[in-house]
Design a protein around this motif. Sequence first.
Motif, short mmCIF file in Angstrom:
data_model
loop_
_atom_site.label_atom_id
_atom_site.label_comp_id
_atom_site.label_asym_id
_atom_site.label_seq_id
_atom_site.Cartn_x
_atom_site.Cartn_y
_atom_site.Cartn_z
N HIS A 132 0.84 -1.20 0.00
CA HIS A 132 0.00 0.00 0.00
C HIS A 132 0.88 1.25 0.00
CE1 HIS A 132 -2.65 -3.16 1.60
NE2 HIS A 132 -3.57 -2.53 0.89
N PRO A 133 1.02 1.91 -1.14
CA PRO A 133 1.87 3.10 -1.22
C PRO A 133 1.40 4.21 -0.28
CG PRO A 133 1.31 2.28 -3.41
CD PRO A 133 0.45 1.52 -2.44
N ASP A 134 2.37 4.97 0.21
CA ASP A 134 2.05 6.16 0.99
C ASP A 134 2.46 7.41 0.24
OD1 ASP A 134 4.83 6.12 1.28
OD2 ASP A 134 4.77 6.73 3.39
N GLU A 135 2.85 7.26 -1.03
CA GLU A 135 3.19 8.40 -1.88
C GLU A 135 2.61 8.20 -3.27
OE1 GLU A 135 7.51 10.02 -0.22
OE2 GLU A 135 7.47 8.68 -1.96
N LEU A 136 2.06 9.26 -3.81
CA LEU A 136 1.75 9.34 -5.24
C LEU A 136 2.82 10.26 -5.83
CD1 LEU A 136 -1.63 9.68 -7.02
CD2 LEU A 136 0.29 11.13 -7.69
N ARG A 137 3.50 9.78 -6.87
CA ARG A 137 4.64 10.51 -7.41
C ARG A 137 4.35 11.02 -8.81
NH1 ARG A 137 9.39 6.29 -5.32
NH2 ARG A 137 9.22 6.81 -3.10
N GLY A 177 18.22 16.22 -12.84
CA GLY A 177 18.45 16.43 -14.26
C GLY A 177 17.65 17.62 -14.72
N ARG A 178 16.90 17.45 -15.82
CA ARG A 178 16.10 18.55 -16.36
C ARG A 178 14.66 18.50 -15.88
NH1 ARG A 178 19.55 22.06 -17.11
NH2 ARG A 178 20.63 20.67 -15.68
N GLY A 179 14.28 17.45 -15.17
CA GLY A 179 12.90 17.27 -14.79
C GLY A 179 12.57 17.78 -13.39
N ILE A 180 11.30 17.60 -13.04
CA ILE A 180 10.79 18.00 -11.73
C ILE A 180 9.93 16.86 -11.19
CG2 ILE A 180 9.16 19.55 -10.55
CD1 ILE A 180 10.16 21.79 -12.34
N HIS A 181 10.09 16.57 -9.91
CA HIS A 181 9.28 15.56 -9.23
C HIS A 181 8.39 16.25 -8.20
CE1 HIS A 181 12.77 12.49 -9.94
NE2 HIS A 181 12.10 12.75 -11.04
N VAL A 182 7.14 15.82 -8.12
CA VAL A 182 6.23 16.31 -7.09
C VAL A 182 5.63 15.09 -6.39
CG1 VAL A 182 4.18 17.67 -6.58
CG2 VAL A 182 5.71 18.39 -8.43
N PHE A 183 5.79 15.04 -5.07
CA PHE A 183 5.30 13.91 -4.28
C PHE A 183 4.11 14.34 -3.45
CE2 PHE A 183 9.46 11.21 -3.84
CZ PHE A 183 9.57 11.17 -5.23
N LEU A 184 3.10 13.47 -3.40
CA LEU A 184 1.95 13.66 -2.52
C LEU A 184 1.97 12.56 -1.47
CD1 LEU A 184 1.08 15.21 -5.17
CD2 LEU A 184 -1.26 14.54 -4.60
N ARG A 185 2.03 12.93 -0.21
CA ARG A 185 1.90 11.93 0.83
C ARG A 185 0.43 11.56 0.93
NH1 ARG A 185 5.56 10.62 1.46
NH2 ARG A 185 6.89 11.14 3.22
N ALA A 288 9.58 19.46 5.63
CA ALA A 288 9.23 19.18 7.02
C ALA A 288 7.71 19.09 7.15
CB ALA A 288 9.77 20.29 7.93
N GLY A 289 7.25 18.10 7.88
CA GLY A 289 5.82 17.94 8.08
C GLY A 289 5.13 17.09 7.05
N ILE A 290 5.86 16.62 6.03
CA ILE A 290 5.22 15.82 4.99
C ILE A 290 4.60 14.55 5.56
CG2 ILE A 290 7.41 14.69 4.36
CD1 ILE A 290 6.37 14.53 1.48
N ASP A 291 5.26 13.93 6.55
CA ASP A 291 4.76 12.67 7.09
C ASP A 291 3.49 12.87 7.92
OD1 ASP A 291 6.68 11.04 5.93
OD2 ASP A 291 8.08 11.30 7.58
N GLU A 292 3.24 14.09 8.36
CA GLU A 292 2.02 14.36 9.12
C GLU A 292 0.87 14.77 8.20
OE1 GLU A 292 5.17 15.76 10.38
OE2 GLU A 292 5.15 13.77 11.28
N ASN A 293 1.10 14.69 6.90
CA ASN A 293 0.10 15.18 5.95
C ASN A 293 -0.35 14.08 5.01
OD1 ASN A 293 -1.53 17.11 4.74
ND2 ASN A 293 0.08 17.84 3.37
N ALA A 294 -0.78 12.95 5.60
CA ALA A 294 -1.27 11.83 4.79
C ALA A 294 -2.66 12.18 4.26
CB ALA A 294 -1.32 10.55 5.62
N GLN A 295 -2.77 12.32 2.94
CA GLN A 295 -3.97 12.85 2.31
C GLN A 295 -4.81 11.74 1.69
OE1 GLN A 295 -2.55 16.78 0.20
NE2 GLN A 295 -0.86 15.32 0.24
#
Length: 351
Positions: A132-137, A177-185, A288-295
């Motif tokens: 069960h993932p805890d991140e959408l990437r 590199g040239r890209g960008i990553h955005v993670f959602l907890r 900071a605080g990403i782990d407390e922000n499970a959406q």
Amino acid sequence: MAAKAEEIDVDGIAVRVTNRDKVYFPRLGAKGTKGRMIDYYLSVAGGPMLATLRDRPTHLQRFPDGIDGEEIYQKRVPRKHPDYLETCVVTFPSGRTADALKVTHPAAIIWAAQMGSVTLHPWPVRCPDTEHPDELRIDLDPQPGTGFAEARSVALDVLRPLLDELGLVGYVKTSGGRGIHVFLRIATDWDFIEVRRAGIALAREIERRAPEKVTTSWWKEERGKRIFIDFNQNARDRTMASAYSVRRTPIATVSMPLAWDELPDADPDDFTMATVPDLVKGRDDPWAGIDENAQSLEPLLEMVKADEERGLGDMPYPPNYPKMPGEPPRVQPSKKVAAHWDEKGNPVGKA
């Protein structure tokens, strides 16, 4: 001749290190040695990097002879390994399993660097629950003719406003590199298939809002000079460089977490293993605080339903995956013979 060895203390654990003088990044010369890379990881391993990796099964992108040498993508921890390392069982799409590195202590990161690992690639799960993932990437991947500026425009002008509308918070970083990553907890209430479908729905909506800038086409021949959103990064066993990982670039760039208000002026070449330690010391952690922000994933799953009502179902998996239920045929568009396919894209007689 035996490799010169030393032991370094990493938060109370002795880690054996060899060949500090071996050049890993030839363009940097003496500033691009294995020892310099290990020193970089020592500067971040005990703080923000450990926070992003803790309890995650992690693969290693190794270059034991430097970035111009052989690449080894290692998914299994060697049977003979230091007692201080922990492992975690992961299941691959084939159904086979492996004992992957489970990062629980800064020493695991330094051991990985000692093994020639330039980049660490964590799964979007935490052990022991590897189903069960805890991140959408979200991977904003520039295609030929585009670069970081175009990825940044999509992130700031399209993706972030959409996340705001959905009540979701994304955490942004350079890819190195040239890209960008955005993670959602996210909460761990959904499996890989559901998270991947949610990522596809998000990508499709971004494409609808900026079709001239963005593509979700899995087939390179259809992408053009646009930013590809690699939705399959949310499939099982697909990994992305961790925050603070060094990348295989001539100047040893780093995948650098940023605050959204830092992104407009960011240049990925400013974040290297030589510069990042001082940058980290001089600012607050933007993640900071990403782990407390499970959406909740529900806003995106509603978008999945809306797409299905439009006749938009699943999209192709990578070629090494087994055929998945509901997946469209994996046939490159230029190789299709029109007479063999119906209007829904199914092989004639094989709906």
